[in-house]
Scaffold this motif. Structure first.
Motif, short mmCIF file in Angstrom:
data_model
loop_
_atom_site.label_atom_id
_atom_site.label_comp_id
_atom_site.label_asym_id
_atom_site.label_seq_id
_atom_site.Cartn_x
_atom_site.Cartn_y
_atom_site.Cartn_z
N GLN A 160 -40.84 24.14 4.78
CA GLN A 160 -40.80 25.50 4.26
C GLN A 160 -42.17 26.18 4.40
O GLN A 160 -42.26 27.35 4.78
CB GLN A 160 -40.36 25.46 2.80
CG GLN A 160 -39.83 26.77 2.29
CD GLN A 160 -39.11 26.58 0.96
OE1 GLN A 160 -38.47 25.55 0.71
NE2 GLN A 160 -39.22 27.58 0.09
N GLN A 204 -42.87 29.47 6.79
CA GLN A 204 -43.53 30.64 6.19
C GLN A 204 -44.82 30.98 6.94
O GLN A 204 -45.07 32.13 7.29
CB GLN A 204 -43.82 30.34 4.71
CG GLN A 204 -44.59 31.40 3.97
CD GLN A 204 -43.68 32.46 3.34
OE1 GLN A 204 -42.53 32.17 3.01
NE2 GLN A 204 -44.20 33.67 3.17
N SER A 263 -45.36 34.34 9.16
CA SER A 263 -46.34 35.30 8.69
C SER A 263 -47.44 35.49 9.74
O SER A 263 -47.93 36.61 9.94
CB SER A 263 -46.84 34.92 7.30
OG SER A 263 -48.16 34.51 7.31
N VAL A 292 -37.64 33.61 3.77
CA VAL A 292 -38.92 33.61 4.50
C VAL A 292 -39.00 34.86 5.39
O VAL A 292 -40.05 35.52 5.46
CB VAL A 292 -39.09 32.31 5.34
CG1 VAL A 292 -40.24 32.47 6.33
CG2 VAL A 292 -39.34 31.11 4.43
N ASP A 333 -39.63 37.79 3.04
CA ASP A 333 -41.00 37.79 2.50
C ASP A 333 -42.03 38.19 3.54
O ASP A 333 -43.00 38.87 3.24
CB ASP A 333 -41.39 36.39 2.01
CG ASP A 333 -40.66 36.01 0.74
OD1 ASP A 333 -39.93 36.86 0.19
OD2 ASP A 333 -40.82 34.85 0.31
N THR A 334 -41.87 37.67 4.76
CA THR A 334 -42.91 37.91 5.76
C THR A 334 -42.66 39.22 6.50
O THR A 334 -43.54 39.72 7.19
CB THR A 334 -42.95 36.77 6.80
OG1 THR A 334 -41.66 36.67 7.43
CG2 THR A 334 -43.30 35.45 6.15
#
Ligand code: C2E
Ligand code: MG
Ligand code: MG
Ligand code: MG
Length: 284
Positions: free
Chosen positions: A100, A104, A108, A144, A147-148
């Motif tokens: 994970q 991520q 990112s 993910v 979020d990114t």
């Protein structure tokens, strides 16, 4: 297991050390130590970083993508190779949180490069079997991306044949759901597993990555030429792209190009490099 029973933490915290039974063999002891260090570095979020290897178009030598590969530097053990610690992360379950983190970090990093340089290509991330069978893989991947801010279309996941063949029905469903997020899927180390070709066509796979071992022996082994040609032909009829791994020589490059493979990765073009070097060399 008696060995494990002897594996007691003497103290907690910074100065913790462990007793090992005399009978416990060296390799068990080493594995347990690696596992303990992995766990500790994961908890502290330290020591892990990514390197990136370009994926290159065989026709025009342009960088069209990259594979993210994890690296680990531990205070006590120094730099540990992924071939050493990934199997231990898998057997201990630590690959789930580590995987994970990798996902991520890779997403990112690419998002940041897209914003700063307009880079268009995808990042490929390796998944381990344990991650594929974790029940919440789909929501984890989706969050993910959320979020990114990376588009699913910019992410590729690399799986292996043995992972796919384990639970075919469930895997077909899961892979289709991942595809619905825009993600593309590749089979890594292709040719070394035991894929059933009839199953293979049922999976929504975009890319086959020819295993390094076939490429490595190209000069010496006529059978490997035939195998590579067969993989390229099969991928063509299944409408899949072909990537060759581990290309080290001009001769291998010429062979793959003349036979119509699409992309290559390997030391001939570049080793996996840290983010800053990747940006300087390939995104300028
Ligand atoms: P892989 O996914 O097949 O990665 C390709 C490996 O070949 C990488 O080794 C890469 O450094 C190496 N390589 C690339 N070009 C050449 C070449 O021209 N010659 C030679 N001799 N080697 C080349 P690495 O980074 O040591 O990773 C080894 C394996 O460990 C990976 O094989 C993958 O199975 C696993 N691994 C690495 N990073 C991750 C990760 O982030 N997650 C997971 N689940 N597994 C990973
Ligand atoms: Mg890979
Ligand atoms: Mg591979
Ligand atoms: Mg390989």
């Amino acid at each position: 297991c008696a060995d494990i029973a002897m594996y007691h933490a003497k103290e907690q915290g910074r100065n913790s050390f462990y007793f090992f039974s005399a009978e416990m063999n060296e390799s068990t002891r080493e594995r347990l130590n690696i596992e303990r260090q992995l766990r500790q570095d994961l908890e502290r979020q330290q020591g892990f970083y990514l390197v990136f290897q370009p994926k290159v178009d065989l026709q025009n030598n342009r960088v069209v993508g990259m594979e993210a590969l994890v690296r680990w530097r531990n205070e006590e053990l120094g730099e540990v190779l992924p071939t050493r610690f990934i199997p231990i992360a898998e057997s201990s379950g630590l690959i789930v949180p580590l995987g994970q983190w990798i996902l991520q970090a890779a997403c990112s990093q690419l998002k940041q490069w897209q914003e700063s340089t307009g880079a268009q290509f995808k990042v490929a991330v390796n998944l381990s079997g344990r991650q594929l069978t974790q029940p919440d893989l789909l929501p984890v991947v989706a969050s993910v991306l959320q979020d990114t801010g990376l588009e699913g279309e910019s992410l590729e996941l690399e799986l292996t044949e043995s992972m796919l063949m384990e639970t075919v029905e469930k895997t077909v469903v899961l892979l289709s759901q991942l595809k619905q997020l825009g993600i593309s899927l590749a089979i890594d180390d292709f040719g070394t597993g035991y894929s059933s070709l009839s199953y293979l066509k049922r999976f929504p796979i975009d890319t086959l990555k020819i295993d390094r071992s076939f490429v490595r022996d190209l000069e010496a082994d006529r059978d490997d030429e035939a195998i590579i040609e067969a993989i390229i032909a099969m991928a063509g009829s299944l409408k899949m792209q072909v990537v060759a791994e581990g290309v080290e020589t001009e001769l291998q490059f010429d062979f793959l190009r003349s036979r119509g493979a699409d992309l290559y990765q390997g030391f001939l073009f570049s080793e996996p490099v840290p983010a800053s070097e990747f940006a300087r060399r390939f995104l300028a």
